[in-house]
Design an enzyme around this catalytic site. Structure first.
Site, mmCIF file in Angstrom:
data_model
loop_
_atom_site.group_PDB
_atom_site.id
_atom_site.type_symbol
_atom_site.label_atom_id
_atom_site.label_comp_id
_atom_site.label_asym_id
_atom_site.label_seq_id
_atom_site.Cartn_x
_atom_site.Cartn_y
_atom_site.Cartn_z
ATOM 1 N N CYS A 21 0.822 -1.200 0.000
ATOM 2 C CA CYS A 21 0.000 0.000 0.000
ATOM 3 C C CYS A 21 0.857 1.251 0.000
ATOM 4 O O CYS A 21 2.084 1.185 0.104
ATOM 5 C CB CYS A 21 -0.920 0.010 1.217
ATOM 6 S SG CYS A 21 -1.915 -1.476 1.411
ATOM 7 N N GLY A 49 -0.697 0.400 -5.086
ATOM 8 C CA GLY A 49 -1.994 -0.204 -4.808
ATOM 9 C C GLY A 49 -3.016 0.263 -5.815
ATOM 10 O O GLY A 49 -3.199 1.462 -5.992
ATOM 11 N N ASN A 123 0.482 1.311 6.071
ATOM 12 C CA ASN A 123 1.157 0.473 5.081
ATOM 13 C C ASN A 123 2.037 -0.515 5.824
ATOM 14 O O ASN A 123 2.901 -0.112 6.607
ATOM 15 C CB ASN A 123 2.014 1.344 4.146
ATOM 16 C CG ASN A 123 2.895 0.513 3.234
ATOM 17 O OD1 ASN A 123 2.562 -0.624 2.901
ATOM 18 N ND2 ASN A 123 4.023 1.068 2.832
ATOM 19 N N GLY A 124 1.817 -1.819 5.597
ATOM 20 C CA GLY A 124 2.642 -2.829 6.246
ATOM 21 C C GLY A 124 1.811 -3.971 6.795
ATOM 22 O O GLY A 124 0.584 -3.990 6.673
ATOM 23 N N TYR A 267 11.756 -3.514 -6.829
ATOM 24 C CA TYR A 267 10.496 -3.540 -7.577
ATOM 25 C C TYR A 267 9.466 -2.494 -7.170
ATOM 26 O O TYR A 267 8.943 -1.779 -8.013
ATOM 27 C CB TYR A 267 9.863 -4.927 -7.462
ATOM 28 C CG TYR A 267 8.531 -5.061 -8.173
ATOM 29 C CD1 TYR A 267 8.484 -5.319 -9.532
ATOM 30 C CD2 TYR A 267 7.329 -4.930 -7.479
ATOM 31 C CE1 TYR A 267 7.262 -5.430 -10.196
ATOM 32 C CE2 TYR A 267 6.114 -5.042 -8.134
ATOM 33 C CZ TYR A 267 6.080 -5.293 -9.490
ATOM 34 O OH TYR A 267 4.891 -5.401 -10.134
#
Length: 502
Positions: A21, A49, A123-124, A267
């Protein structure tokens, strides 16, 4: 965040893919429309996302918002953005498994409790989410979502009842949660940013006039016209209110090993971002240069698989002297193959999003650089596509080591049963892809890729060395098809990381 099955399923943790995210927040004044700043920031973070998104704004203590399934440009229009008035805001982009694809799981989450209103964007992945959620449920908590971000919000709200301030409640919550989290928390009067003590996920801070901005990546700061100030430190809590900006450190940061996800550089992050002082673009080029030295081959042209393979291809070309060409054209309106929830969707996306340039490839010996091979469902189609376009030879180079362990911190690495490098040697993978030769970035070259800057990285998906304790409940969720967590498989595969085979 983690997706869960229903309690009735008997298996609390989902066996499907997990998500990555992005978060963006701004504390300003009436001179800047925070919703528009968030909109621009989220557009720049869309690669993190593509399933749902949302913006929550604070107008003098009243928090409202809008969120839905879909891309940023689909969920928000001028009418919606104009309705989101305020002086500060937080926002979020998300994607998840098919089972978790519901509007209720989109963020930011907004909760009303005895002290007022609280909004959170996260996020995580928390590694102790199961224990926290179970403890809260036993105390009467009723959850409206199936993401662990809601558990974080519950903890902050509970601690705030006793704590003298919201930031104190966040600090106390950080002592209880484990794993990866970059958080934006908005109360009626404050905007708070926090990063876990290990620094698994990126989070940075910028300045837009008199406004303070936070984002998962620096590219999002530039998108809204903000100037990069610095990265939020692992374990740091940054507070912004009418008195300015101040920060404090979590008590748990001293015993935490700094562990930024190396996959951000390989990435996830956008090419024009800089994370913890390291350029994503330069690190990917460095990976390509390493591949050229480790796995040289006689060839006519070097190409990259868009987008994150292109930078490594440029590096490979510079180091090897083999000309770089644009050999594959990407349809920019198709989402990332890697984050499609089903294999069928991933396979169809390859055909829709990538098209070879026959004029570049026909009759040529081609070196093609891609960022990773996870399940092996994409690379064989790319090799076949290049051969159909007339490539005489195809030499596949991967700018990451083989994935042989799943991730529990928020990166979309599936169960071991789905990882091709767990069951196959490099030679076997080469044969399965149809390439003439295959070379992966050696694991011991990751520090060189990052220019030997000792920032502290997590490479558990390559090494199996997790920076934190992984609960048995989570381990069980990543063991499928009889593939167990044992230390023999990585040794078997690492022994194949020599020169390309084919």
């Amino acid at each position: 965040m983690v997706n869960y099955l229903s309690i009735d399923s008997g298996n609390w943790f989902s066996e499907e893919l997990h998500e990555e995210c992005g978060v963006f927040g701004i504390y300003g004044d009436d001179s800047i429309a925070p919703a528009y700043a968030c909109y621009n920031g989220l557009l720049a973070l869309q690669h993190r996302g593509q399933e749902s998104c949302g913006i929550s704004v604070n107008d003098r203590g009243v928090i409202t918002g809008h969120k839905n399934m879909g891309l940023v440009s689909e969920v928000f229009n001028k009418e919606v953005l104009n309705s989101l008035k305020g002086q500060m805001a937080i926002s979020h982009v998300r994607y998840s498994t098919a089972g978790g694809s519901v509007r209720e799981n989109s963020q930011p989450l907004v909760m009303r409790y005895v002290k007022g209103t609280l909004a959170i964007a996260h996020n995580g992945n928390l590694t102790n989410a199961f224990e926290i959620r179970r403890e809260l449920e036993q105390r009467g908590a009723i959850f409206q979502t199936t993401i662990d971000s809601e558990a974080i919000a519950y903890l902050i709200a509970r601690e705030r009842i006793k704590a003298p301030s919201v930031e104190a409640a966040v600090a106390k919550t950080m002592k209880q949660i484990e794993g990866a989290y970059s958080l934006l928390v908005m109360s009626p009067k404050k905007l708070i940013a926090a990063r876990d003590p290990h620094g698994f996920r990126p989070l940075c801070m910028g300045k837009l006039g008199n406004s303070v901005v936070f984002a998962s990546e620096s590219c999002a700061l530039a998108a809204c016209g903000a100037e990069f100030v610095r990265d939020v430190k692992p374990g740091e809590i940054v507070i912004v209110d009418e008195n300015g900006v101040r920060s404090m450190m979590s008590d748990s940061v001293e015993k935490a090993k700094r562990s930024l996800c190396v996959f951000e550089y390989i990435y996830f992050a956008r090419t024009d971002s800089e994370i913890d002082g390291i350029s994503v673009y330069e690190s990917r080029k460095a990976a390509g240069r390493i591949l050229a030295r480790e796995f040289p081959v006689e060839a006519d042209v070097v190409i990259g698989v868009p987008e994150s393979g292109i930078d490594a291809a440029i590096g490979y070309s510079e180091e090897s002297g083999i000309p770089y060409e644009k050999g594959i054209v990407k349809n920019g309106y198709i989402g990332r193959t890697f984050i499609k929830p089903t294999q069928k969707e991933r396979a169809n996306s390859v055909k829709l999003k990538l098209n070879p340039l026959r004029s570049v490839l026909e009759g040529k010996r081609v070196v093609v650089i891609d960022d990773s091979i996870v399940r092996g469902t994409t690379c064989d189609r790319i090799v076949k596509m290049l051969r159909n376009a007339g490539a005489k030879e195809v030499h596949l180079r991967i700018s990451s080591p083989p994935f042989i362990w799943p991730c529990f911190y928020g990166t979309d690495i599936p169960s071991r049963d789905e990882l091709i490098a767990v069951k196959h040697s490099i030679k076997e993978i080469c044969e399965l892809t149809g390439a003439d030769t295959l070379g992966f970035l050696p694991p011991d070259k990751l520090s060189e890729m990052l220019n030997f800057q000792n920032i502290g990285i997590c490479d558990a998906c390559f090494s199996g060395h997790y920076p934190t304790k992984i609960p048995e409940k989570m381990l069980a969720g990543k063991e499928r098809g009889g593939v167990e967590f044992d230390k023999k498989l990585p040794e078997k595969n690492n022994a194949c990381l020599g020169k390309p085979e084919g």
